[in-house]
Design a protein around this motif. Structure first.
Motif, mmCIF file in Angstrom:
data_model
loop_
_atom_site.group_PDB
_atom_site.id
_atom_site.type_symbol
_atom_site.label_atom_id
_atom_site.label_comp_id
_atom_site.label_asym_id
_atom_site.label_seq_id
_atom_site.Cartn_x
_atom_site.Cartn_y
_atom_site.Cartn_z
ATOM 1 N N HIS A 22 0.848 -1.204 0.000
ATOM 2 C CA HIS A 22 0.000 0.000 0.000
ATOM 3 C C HIS A 22 0.881 1.250 0.000
ATOM 4 O O HIS A 22 0.644 2.187 -0.766
ATOM 5 C CB HIS A 22 -0.937 -0.026 1.224
ATOM 6 N N HIS A 51 4.248 7.300 5.100
ATOM 7 C CA HIS A 51 3.086 7.877 5.792
ATOM 8 C C HIS A 51 2.421 6.950 6.818
ATOM 9 O O HIS A 51 1.855 7.405 7.797
ATOM 10 C CB HIS A 51 2.042 8.380 4.782
ATOM 11 N N ASP A 52 2.473 5.632 6.580
ATOM 12 C CA ASP A 52 1.809 4.692 7.501
ATOM 13 C C ASP A 52 2.796 3.948 8.406
ATOM 14 O O ASP A 52 2.462 2.876 8.930
ATOM 15 C CB ASP A 52 0.980 3.671 6.702
ATOM 16 N N HIS A 110 -2.761 13.139 7.100
ATOM 17 C CA HIS A 110 -3.186 12.301 5.967
ATOM 18 C C HIS A 110 -4.465 11.529 6.266
ATOM 19 O O HIS A 110 -5.120 11.044 5.351
ATOM 20 C CB HIS A 110 -2.053 11.365 5.497
ATOM 21 N N ASP A 128 -3.408 8.632 -0.903
ATOM 22 C CA ASP A 128 -3.820 7.567 0.015
ATOM 23 C C ASP A 128 -5.225 7.060 -0.346
ATOM 24 O O ASP A 128 -5.540 5.881 -0.200
ATOM 25 C CB ASP A 128 -3.797 8.119 1.449
ATOM 26 N N ARG A 134 -6.692 0.342 -4.517
ATOM 27 C CA ARG A 134 -8.037 0.623 -3.988
ATOM 28 C C ARG A 134 -9.042 0.289 -5.080
ATOM 29 O O ARG A 134 -8.918 0.759 -6.215
ATOM 30 C CB ARG A 134 -8.170 2.101 -3.614
HETATM 31 FE FE LIG Z 1 -2.256 4.815 3.985
#
Ligand SMILES: [Fe+2]
Ligand SMILES: [Fe+2]
Length: 185
Positions: A22, A51-52, A110, A128, A134
């Protein structure tokens, strides 16, 4: 600041295979939008991949670990611990990788967004929402709009996220409402 290669390796070793994929997909969209909208590509690439980074901290430890790292959490975040990874991730990226303030800001917001999102903030938020894996139709639509107009695509993604929360009867972070109002003023 640490090199992309170093950050990439740390993220890869921190996250599960699924979440890492991801992250790579978000990174790809970040780079694409940064090029389209004249944003710093290296910054976009780094915030995308990282970011995650705090996302897989177990639920029971999220508050404690974040506070240990100096993250200041509000009551809402303490109750909705899935949000914590954003601010916590920003602090980790600052301390461990030396990310600049604008990059940390993008990571911090985010999940919820906020009023006064910068271009980099919007790019990460949108990326994102519409990374390649997705599958929901809204994400495809957001990507299509994103190729034409960043503000429109960001507002669309934000609205869809808010709509989803309403449909699920979940509580909304006030920062998301502020973000929405800010875009329509
Ligand atoms: Fe994410
Ligand atoms: Fe996230």
């Amino acid at each position: 600041m640490k090199s992309f290669e170093e950050v990439y390796e740390v993220v890869k070793n921190t996250l599960s295979e699924k979440r890492f994929r991801h992250s790579e997909k978000v990174m790809e969209r970040c780079v694409e939008f940064a090029k389209l909208y004249d944003e710093d590509v290296e910054k976009a690439r780094l915030v995308g991949i990282a970011h995650d980074i705090a996302k897989e901290i177990p639920k029971a430890k999220r508050v404690e670990e974040a506070e240990k790292d100096g993250v200041i959490l509000n009551e809402f975040e303490k109750q909705h611990t899935s949000l914590i990874h954003a601010k916590h991730g920003a602090v980790i990226c600052e301390k461990r990788f030396g990310f600049s303030e604008d990059m940390c800001d993008a990571i911090s917001f985010h999940s919820t967004a906020k009023a006064g999102m910068s271009k980099l903030d919007k790019i990460l938020y949108l990326a994102d929402f519409c990374e390649e894996d997705r599958t929901f139709v809204e994400s495809k639509k957001a990507y299509e709009i994103g190729k034409e107009n960043l503000d429109e695509a960001y507002l669309y993604a934000l609205s869809e996220n808010i709509k989803f929360m309403l449909e699920e009867r979940r509580q909304l972070d006030i920062a998301s409402i502020d973000a929405y109002n800010d875009m329509l003023k």
